[in-house]
Design an enzyme around this catalytic site. Structure first.
Site, mmCIF file in Angstrom:
data_model
loop_
_atom_site.group_PDB
_atom_site.id
_atom_site.type_symbol
_atom_site.label_atom_id
_atom_site.label_comp_id
_atom_site.label_asym_id
_atom_site.label_seq_id
_atom_site.Cartn_x
_atom_site.Cartn_y
_atom_site.Cartn_z
ATOM 1 N N ASP A 41 50.269 23.119 33.515
ATOM 2 C CA ASP A 41 51.179 22.178 34.171
ATOM 3 C C ASP A 41 51.681 22.750 35.503
ATOM 4 O O ASP A 41 52.884 22.815 35.768
ATOM 5 C CB ASP A 41 52.354 21.850 33.248
ATOM 6 C CG ASP A 41 53.025 20.527 33.611
ATOM 7 O OD1 ASP A 41 52.425 19.758 34.399
ATOM 8 O OD2 ASP A 41 54.128 20.257 33.108
ATOM 9 N N GLY A 94 69.272 20.703 36.227
ATOM 10 C CA GLY A 94 68.302 19.626 36.405
ATOM 11 C C GLY A 94 67.824 19.112 35.057
ATOM 12 O O GLY A 94 68.179 19.633 33.999
ATOM 13 N N SER A 95 67.033 18.070 35.100
ATOM 14 C CA SER A 95 66.492 17.496 33.871
ATOM 15 C C SER A 95 65.132 16.906 34.168
ATOM 16 O O SER A 95 64.812 16.569 35.314
ATOM 17 C CB SER A 95 67.425 16.419 33.312
ATOM 18 O OG SER A 95 67.596 15.373 34.244
ATOM 19 N N GLY A 96 64.330 16.774 33.138
ATOM 20 C CA GLY A 96 62.981 16.247 33.300
ATOM 21 C C GLY A 96 62.429 15.781 31.980
ATOM 22 O O GLY A 96 63.168 15.578 31.006
ATOM 23 N N VAL A 142 68.159 21.533 31.847
ATOM 24 C CA VAL A 142 68.242 22.951 32.189
ATOM 25 C C VAL A 142 69.665 23.265 32.644
ATOM 26 O O VAL A 142 70.203 22.583 33.520
ATOM 27 C CB VAL A 142 67.241 23.319 33.306
ATOM 28 C CG1 VAL A 142 67.264 24.824 33.555
ATOM 29 C CG2 VAL A 142 65.844 22.861 32.943
#
Length: 653
Positions: free
Chosen positions: A467, A347-349, A354
């Protein structure tokens, strides 16, 4: 003789100047570059003739002032003159329902208002001078954010401010017409005319607003007020506006002002209008894109070799060796992830990508490697020290941080691999990773609560996560919830500009007090946990842009259903009613309690665990009353309501 003549001439000039100052009168039917108006901050005059005080840039200020000082007192007896002003403005938020602070007409000792801050201060004051009579600031605010620190009545109001951002008098925006008060949405994008009149003989201030050219017969605010302690002999008149984490464009189309007289109302039809958005020419757009692509290709080709030589250097500085037990080499992680190939991308953000990996060695340990672009050197040493400390945390409901690696512009964090991915993916991905039963959802909520109790109270020092959100909750092989991504918010802060105060976290989960203090606390973690609880129960994000207007903000919608005794309507329909109503009401009540605007009203995480375990009864909830705009005070501040960053993430390990 000459001396006497000079004195007489000087006396004549002084008298004439005094009379002129007392009769200041001007009108701007639009603005242009050759007209006398003083701008500062990001304010600008558009070619069409209106002033754009602010744009959609966060946390900035825009001001417009009449360039010359105005005399507000009679020099002979010190009495305060009457004054009157009318002006036309519009507020267009980036997100129409959510607002983004407002603008204020102000009388101040200077045009610069040095020290004035954006967000809730509207560019007028700051935390140290707010409320002090020495600042001599008078303002009438047109505010589109409800700020609890200053006691705002709602997020669509007009307020009279003297020395302070806490209004001495305020009213929900409305106008009197045909014998009826009509609601007026300040952030609706339409042109609004405002009239402010001060009678220095009666010590009376009146304020009116209307979407029309004519002044309402009845004012919105009529407030007995003696301005003699506030107004100096000469002061400046103008406007100040600001944006917060959410932004609005604030426009000024015309302005009239008069001392010792009634300012002329503006004919709105004769003022400049906002231009309609122009459609892009597809041919020109394609040509521009082609040219840009060619230029970019040439630049990349010329610099790629040099870039990779610098980027791929694996240099270990001496200070890093003291954190050796947690440090991986870059080659180890490159091998583990098979070269960070896209096939292993989890995934990415906002913080990076990741990858799944397997550490070399006999154990063949599966890990998740987060690769973070962090070009700024500022704060890297502090961050690594913090990561080394966080690596000592041990709890069954935490995603274990195994180590780290630094390589020039990249920071790499190595976590336990969670085979069932993120909670966010199970709730929102299309198609979903797998439907969660009610029992699984309650367990995940309980697991996250236990992790936060450990961080807040059970470790050797207090750890604030900063967070908490659905994409930072990972699910292990048994679908148990584990809280991850420690230090991410801190990294973001270290990588920023040291001279800038930034609120760190994810919009939609941020506690309202964070924009004022900039300081994360255990209570702000509790607020984020409350948003997470409602998200898990309802299967909806804290802010859902595609929802109906009344359902846009999850906590507001759930409050409305709770107060109407229809809270079951908020539960995720995918559950098909397969849950115990009493348990559902308990969990929703916990989410609402954690979402209270006042930090002192929120429970601690230990209390939350007791409620979940049945060890204590849930107290009666004090439902925030809805305001005139139809929203409850649970819509706390401009930063709470925007697209959650997790909506763009698959997995955050």
């Amino acid at each position: 003789m000459r001396s006497r003549a000079f004195l007489l001439f000087f006396f004549f000039l002084s008298t004439t100047s005094s009379i002129a100052a007392q009769e200041v009168k001007f009108i701007y039917k639009g603005f242009s570059g050759n007209q006398a108006i003083r701008l500062n901050g990001i304010a600008e005059i558009a070619a069409e003739g209106f002033i754009r005080l602010t744009n959609e840039t966060s946390r900035l200020i825009g001001r417009a002032f009449y360039p010359l000082p105005v005399r507000f007192r009679n020099s002979s007896d010190g009495s305060v003159f009457s004054f009157s002003t009318a002006f036309a403005f519009a507020i267009i938020p980036e997100y129409p329902k959510l607002g983004g602070h407002g603008l204020a007409f102000t009388i101040a000792p200077s045009k610069e208002l040095r020290g004035g801050l954006p967000s809730q201060y509207l560019g007028l004051l700051n935390a140290s001078d707010v409320g002090k009579s020495s600042n001599h600031v008078f303002a009438v605010e047109f505010d589109t954010v409800q700020d609890f620190e200053f006691g705002d009545i709602n997020d669509n109001h007009v307020g009279v401010d003297i020395y302070d951002m806490r209004s001495n008098a305020s009213a929900a925006a409305a106008y009197y017409d045909g014998g009826v008060n009509h609601y007026l949405n300040l952030k609706g994008g339409g042109v609004v005319q405002a009239w402010i009149d001060y009678d220095g003989f009666k010590n009376l201030l009146t304020v009116s607003v209307s979407p029309f050219s004519r002044k309402p017969a009845k004012p919105l605010i009529s407030f007995p007020l003696d301005l003699s302690p506030v107004l100096l002999e000469e002061m400046f008149v103008g406007f100040s506006s600001s944006t917060g984490l959410l932004a609005s464009s604030h426009y000024l189309f015309g302005w009239s002002f008069q001392v010792n007289g009634l300012a002329q109302s503006l004919d709105l039809s004769s003022l400049p209008a906002l231009p309609h958005p122009k459609k892009k020419n597809p041919t020109l757009t394609a040509a521009a894109c082609s040219a840009a692509a060619a230029f970019l290709a040439a630049a990349v080709t010329g610099g790629v070799f040099l870039y990779y030589r610098i980027k791929n250097a694996d240099v270990v500085e001496p200070w890093e060796r003291e954190y050796g037990p947690h440090r991986f080499s870059y080659e180890e992680l490159k091998t583990a992830t098979r070269g960070f190939r896209d096939k292993d991308l989890l995934g990415s953000g906002g913080f990076g990508k990741v990858y799944r990996g397997v550490l070399p060695g006999g154990a063949k340990t599966a890990v998740a490697v987060k690769k973070i672009a962090h070009e700024s050197k500022q704060g890297i040493r502090e961050f690594v020290a913090e990561i080394a400390t966080i690596g000592r945390l041990r709890h069954r409901n935490l995603v274990q941080l195994q180590g780290w690696c630094r390589r020039r512009g990249d920071l790499l964090l190595v976590y336990d691999y969670m085979p069932n991915g993120s909670l966010d993916g199970h709730l929102f991905e299309d198609p979903p990773k797998g439907a969660l039963s009610w029992g699984q959802r309650v367990r995940i909520i309980r697991d996250v609560a236990a992790a936060l109790v450990y961080l807040h109270e059970e470790w050797e020092s207090v750890v604030i996560h900063r967070d908490v959100k659905a994409s930072n909750v990972l699910l292990d092989e048994e679908m148990g919830g584990r809280l991850g991504d420690f230090g991410m918010a801190k990294l973001h802060e270290h990588g920023g500009n040291a001279s800038t105060t930034r609120v760190v976290g994810t919009l939609g989960y941020l506690a309202p007090e964070l924009t004022r203090t900039g300081k994360a606390t255990t209570s702000s973690d509790v607020f984020a946990f409350g948003a997470l609880v409602l998200e898990v129960v309802c299967g909806r994000r804290p802010v859902e842009p595609k929802a109906q207007p009344e359902e846009l903000i999850l906590v507001d919608w759930v409050w409305e259903l709770w107060s109407a005794g229809r809270v079951a309507e908020a539960v995720d329909r995918r559950l098909g009613g397969d849950y115990a109503e009493e348990e559902m009401a308990l969990v929703v009540g916990i989410g609402l309690m954690c979402s209270y605007p006042n930090p002192s009203d929120r429970p601690t995480m230990r209390e939350v665990v007791r409620y979940l375990d049945g060890g204590a009864g849930l107290p009666s909830l004090c439902i925030p009353p809805p305001d005139d705009g139809g929203r409850s005070p649970a819509v706390f501040d401009d930063f709470v309501h925007s697209y959650p960053s997790s909506s763009f993430e698959k997995v955050s390990s």
